[in-house]
Design a protein around this motif. Structure first.
Motif, PDB file in Angstrom:
ATOM      1  N   ASP A 117       0.831  -1.208   0.000  1.00  0.00           N
ATOM      2  CA  ASP A 117       0.000   0.000   0.000  1.00  0.00           C
ATOM      3  C   ASP A 117       0.865   1.257   0.000  1.00  0.00           C
ATOM      4  N   ARG A 163      -7.561  -3.574  -2.434  1.00  0.00           N
ATOM      5  CA  ARG A 163      -6.391  -2.834  -2.920  1.00  0.00           C
ATOM      6  C   ARG A 163      -6.514  -2.513  -4.410  1.00  0.00           C
ATOM      7  N   ARG A 166      -8.375   0.698  -4.604  1.00  0.00           N
ATOM      8  CA  ARG A 166      -7.653   1.842  -4.045  1.00  0.00           C
ATOM      9  C   ARG A 166      -6.502   2.299  -4.927  1.00  0.00           C
ATOM     10  N   TRP A 167      -5.791   1.345  -5.535  1.00  0.00           N
ATOM     11  CA  TRP A 167      -4.540   1.697  -6.189  1.00  0.00           C
ATOM     12  C   TRP A 167      -4.425   1.236  -7.635  1.00  0.00           C
ATOM     13  N   TYR A 194     -15.423   2.743  -3.866  1.00  0.00           N
ATOM     14  CA  TYR A 194     -14.403   3.786  -3.912  1.00  0.00           C
ATOM     15  C   TYR A 194     -14.717   4.866  -4.951  1.00  0.00           C
TER      16      TYR A 194
END
Length: 281
Positions: A117, A163, A166-167, A194
């Motif tokens: 992260d 994840r 998020r990324w 998100y």
């Protein structure tokens, strides 16, 4: 739906042959696994060579074990390869599952998820051209796409699937269609939570071997050795697809799940498999 080739890791010297045949065929991507404490080529180095020997096909790590690597250096390496291939790099990232890899790099496997992260936050910032921190300036080169190359994240647990939203730009699933569907649905759910626009790119990986019996036996032997650390290598080998009908059925099942690309991953060393799989797809 695109089809890619997952390259065998047993003999790096043969990979140029595989890559050139794939570049001349119907395949969209060349993928390469990552381990450290194993007799396999380092994927960023190997894919850089293969990208230079091809003109069209994309190159993809699946998955690169980012927590084993220095963050700033990884960001620079990925940006360089992306820039020099005119955006043909897809960076598949994951945390890995072998303690010996972490021991060899002096990293803590207990914090690998949190480390990834933090790495993604830093790399996204660097790929935008921002300074490393309040003391250290930007680390170039700037990738072909501002914000970095396309990033796929792999994994199975909820934290790994979250994840992606998020990324990442998408999800890489090394799972059979019967299992992958639930993973895809979970990723799509996190994507909406998100507030991400559009849809995540979904890429599936399935193990295959096509050819005479010695080619299939070679693939099974190499798969068994690769997955021995799991304690259940026989289960992995049992999932190997070895006939055109099995491969076509898997491709149809993945297409029904809305997959954007399927990587046909090879463990057997015979490069004639590229031509056989081209006939199948």
């Amino acid at each position: 739906m695109n089809i890619g080739i997952g390259l065998p890791i047993g003999d790096p010297a043969t990979l140029l042959t595989w890559a050139r045949r794939a570049d001349d065929g119907p395949f969209h991507t060349l993928g390469l696994l990552d381990r450290l404490v194993y007799d396999n080529p380092e994927p960023l180095v190997a894919l850089a060579v293969l990208a230079g020997a091809t003109a069209r096909v994309r190159v993809q790590t699946e998955v690169l074990l980012a927590p084993l690597r220095d963050t700033a250096l990884l960001a620079k390496q990925a940006a360089t390869l992306d820039r020099m291939t005119d955006g043909r790099l897809t960076l598949g990232l994951g945390i890995g599952g072998r303690n010996d890899d972490h021991r060899a790099t002096g990293t803590d496997p207990r914090t690998r998820g949190r480390r990834l992260d933090a790495q993604m936050a830093t790399m996204r910032r660097l790929w935008h051209g921002d300074p490393y921190d309040e003391v250290v300036g930007p680390i170039g080169p700037v990738p072909t796409r501002i914000g970095g190359p396309q990033v796929l994240l792999g994994g199975f647990k909820p934290a790994a699937l979250e994840r992606v939203a998020r990324w990442g730009d998408g999800f890489l699933a090394a799972a059979a269609p019967s299992w992958a569907g639930g993973l895809f649905d979970t990723v799509r759910g996190f994507w909406k939570e998100y507030g991400r626009e559009g849809d995540p790119r979904l890429v599936a990986q399935v193990n295959v071997a096509l050819g005479p019996q010695h080619v299939i036996d070679d693939a099974r032997t190499r798969m068994h050795a690769y997955y021995a650390f799991t304690g259940t290598p026989d289960r992995m080998v049992a999932g190997l697809l070895t006939t055109p009908a099995e491969i076509r059925a898997a491709l149809t099942a993945y297409a029904d799940l809305g997959v954007d690309e399927v990587m046909l991953y090879c463990y057997g060393q015979d490069p004639d498999q590229v031509d056989r799989m081209a006939d199948v797809v």
